[in-house]
Enzyme design. Sequence first.
Site, PDB file in Angstrom:
ATOM      1  N   ASP A 174     -14.477  86.333  39.836  1.00 46.19           N
ATOM      2  CA  ASP A 174     -14.499  85.657  41.087  1.00 46.19           C
ATOM      3  C   ASP A 174     -15.425  84.441  41.148  1.00 46.19           C
ATOM      4  OD1 ASP A 174     -14.383  85.423  43.922  1.00 46.19           O
ATOM      5  OD2 ASP A 174     -16.152  86.673  43.947  1.00 46.19           O
ATOM      6  N   GLY A 229     -10.963  82.566  46.826  1.00 45.71           N
ATOM      7  CA  GLY A 229     -10.184  82.492  48.208  1.00 45.71           C
ATOM      8  C   GLY A 229     -10.815  81.126  48.323  1.00 45.71           C
ATOM      9  N   LYS A 284      -9.521  80.640  60.767  1.00 38.01           N
ATOM     10  CA  LYS A 284     -10.472  79.686  60.204  1.00 38.01           C
ATOM     11  C   LYS A 284     -11.159  78.759  60.995  1.00 38.01           C
ATOM     12  CE  LYS A 284      -7.196  79.502  55.863  1.00 38.01           C
ATOM     13  NZ  LYS A 284      -6.456  80.339  56.532  1.00 38.01           N
TER      14      LYS A 284
END
Length: 977
Positions: free
Chosen positions: A337, A619, A490
């Site tokens: 990640d 992400g 968002k």
Amino acid sequence: MCCPWSRCCGMGDFRPRTVWLGHPEKREQRYPRNVINNQKYNFFTFLPAVLFNQFKYFFNLYFLLLACSQFVNELRLGALYTYWVPLGVVLLITITREAVEEIRCYLRDKENQRVPADMIFLRTSERNGSCFLRTDQLDGETDWKLRLPVACTQRLPTAADLLQIRSYVYAEEPNIDIHNFIGTFTREDGDPPVNESLSIENTLWASTVVASGTVVGVVIYTGKELRSVMNTSNPRNKVGLFDLEVNCLTKILFGALVVVSLVMVALQHFAGRWYLQILRFLLLLSHIVPISLRVNLDMGKMVFSWMIKKDSKIPGTVVRASTIPEQLGRISYLLTDKTGTLTQNEMVFRRLHLGTVAYGMDSMDEVQSHVFSPTHDLPTSRAPAATKVRKTISSRVHEAVKAIALVHNVTPVYEANGVTDQAEAEQHYEDTCRVYQASSPDEVSLVQWTESVGLTLVGRDQSSMQLRTPTGQILNFTILQIFPFTYESKRMGIIVRDESTGEITFYMKGADVVMAGIVQYNDWLEEECGNMAREGLRVLVVSKKSLTEEQYQDFEARYVQAKLSVHDRSLKVATVIESLEMEMELLCLTGVEDQLQADVRPTLEILRNAGMKVWMLTGDKLETATCTAKNAHLITRNQDIHIFRPVTTRGEAHLELNAFRRKHDCALVISGDSLEVCLKYYEYEFMELACQCPAVVCCRCAPTQKAQIVRLLQERTGKLTCAVGDGGNDVSMIQEADCGVGVEGKEGKQASLAADFSVTQFKHLGRLLMVHGRNSYKRSAALSQFVIHRSLCISTMQVEGCVVICFTHYSTIYTMFPVFSLVLDKDVKSEVAMLYPELYKDLLKGRPLSFKTFLIWVLISIYQGSIIMYGALLLFDSEFVHIVAISFTSLILTELLMVALTIQTWHWLIIVAELLSLACYIASLVFLHEFIDVYFITTVSFLWKVTVITLVSCLPLYILKYLRRRFSPPSYSKLTS
């Protein structure tokens, strides 16, 4: 408080649920007890269940052996205990290790007091009428999230009044979405009835932690319908590749046992009861399949795990799966990640961009001077043009800073510092007592920055917010509406009224991809967002829109109506909000930096030099992910990068894959959407190309996609994978990988608790793999081969005519300690293994334990067993008991010498093990007078015969080993010279 709920019919597949509160006659049936969180589950009920599951196999085998005792006696193979005692030892050690692992898991699960079920938030004891919730075990985020109670129940005088009202809760069907909720709260005993919409802000999900005070809620979901349960996947039982290889070799040995037994019976021409003879030889030669191999390997794994936990150079490392430490020595693909793993997840404000001017860290004093400007009056006559420019820039900066200070969900909390109590600190806004709580570190960094330039957030509750200017003036704002950030939208927004002027303003901030279509047209937004992203900054676009009282009242009426909708509420609410999100004024861009973890660059370089390919799955947006990959040297400076263009159809994916195929030794950057299309239509082709890349970056990647990538790598390459992450969104990836490593960071312990190994920093991964992984694999290989060699030696001698009873305890006493001491051996020092990660690359070929090495050790065992047996037969004088003395002593000395010749780095415990084994044998001669002539072993004849046999069995092997090291040295030989 728990209350019953029932299904309502006649509404299609939605089937709403209703929870009644209040009058006793409506509460006759009690809601079922929470079978997961409220069951009486303690240590005294837990341990017996674990032990029973392990011991039941032992009991079955025990009674089977008892039933077969007469049969074994008929075969005349000696005492029954010589068979079931070693088996019992193996099972006991395995049971103990598994029980310890289960108990540790149980203790970890009991660390925190958490919300027991999914609930609707009704009341809180906090004065501000809200509470903060930590959801680290649910989504991996450690930041506090604001939760609001139902307004009409919060206004009740006491919590006991909840039982006196008549009301019900409408809750949606259970689903896995932890970020959204649709429901309504209706109070029927009022005039008129009160209806309130319920959203995610009114929920208390199970497994979350309340920050302060007490809360009262009504349970809506329990058991398997809990959000936490529905989002939890059952982790697969990980079996190491090394164990599978050992099992394969064991099957080969068992096949050899059957073949040898058949040959022995065939030599007797299958005379008499030949089928009993086959069984007799199967038991007689059972040493060919070493039952002690499992014991030694399990104990070795425990030692390796203990060494990892006690390594002072990687403090805080925890081994949660002690069955696969050797897996760490054979990793080919590392998937990591970004946020919180490669980076610190500590945001630092770096850039404020107004379009015509940008302010960096070196020019923040200019921003502060604009904020400190007392007024923005008309220009003076001396320099009208320059003053007008100053006035324009000053106003724009001031408006941008004020917008950043208002559009967020941050709450200042005042804590007593020993001098000022909490109430007094809050009343006077004591800076030394103030800390910020928010659901995102980005927001905290923005509010801390506005404080540093002079505009400080000093107070906030559900309906108001207070800012302090540089002159000490308090600006009061009424919060009219808040639109929280979601992963779908968002963006987040807030509508506030300035109490001093009465102006109503709608502020909004969000990602550039959505804000570009909301703000008024401009020619610099896209370009500057790209520039800031390439610098590794996380960019937010800030905008505003002034509203009249009539505009707001019209919006509020439509918004409240949409929130009370049961069907398609999210769509209706979004539609109403979007009516405001048009032609907004663009105020500024903000850029915050998530700094790299300590020593990320050298660690990634070590891993890359060790032969691993590193994939970053994140992400974040493409530009930020690419910049971080470059900054961390995941992608080297001279390396070409192929940025996979967005594709939505099969044809587009085909063309882009062809373009990618024409490039060589090129890093790949691809978004999650494009990845999904490629895997849908061209899975094999894409994985083939991606696996050839030196590095891969997947951005905008969902948690399920991370796990899918790990699974595809395992299936397509057959190589071992290691996944590293720190958040709840990394759990699926960690559990899917062959080795899962959790980093304890800002996003909580969910990844750490779900992982096989837990570290405190990413840099510790280098030593975990290069030193402990490498040593564990090589030591396990050496240990297993020596155990097989030890068993094959005695089996060879048994086949050649030696009495089995004389060698019953050979493998469990006389040679156990020296062979097991191989877990302390190492070919190079830890510092050398870290300095030369290329040594790790050799292990990826699997040569320490292979069919070739297995065959070599089989030949060695047959050679040494034959030399010892036939040497004893050739040199014995007159009595058969002398054969036993010579062969037994030669066998033990041979094994001790073989261990000594194999050791590369002597440890004091290895020396102790050698001497202790020799002493045990000498001491046991007193008790073996029935099988060994004690007077004979003190003669010179005995000594020279044992010496000759031992030298003949060991010296040729030593010479061959010397010649091999001389003409074909291993890769590490130069480093140890």
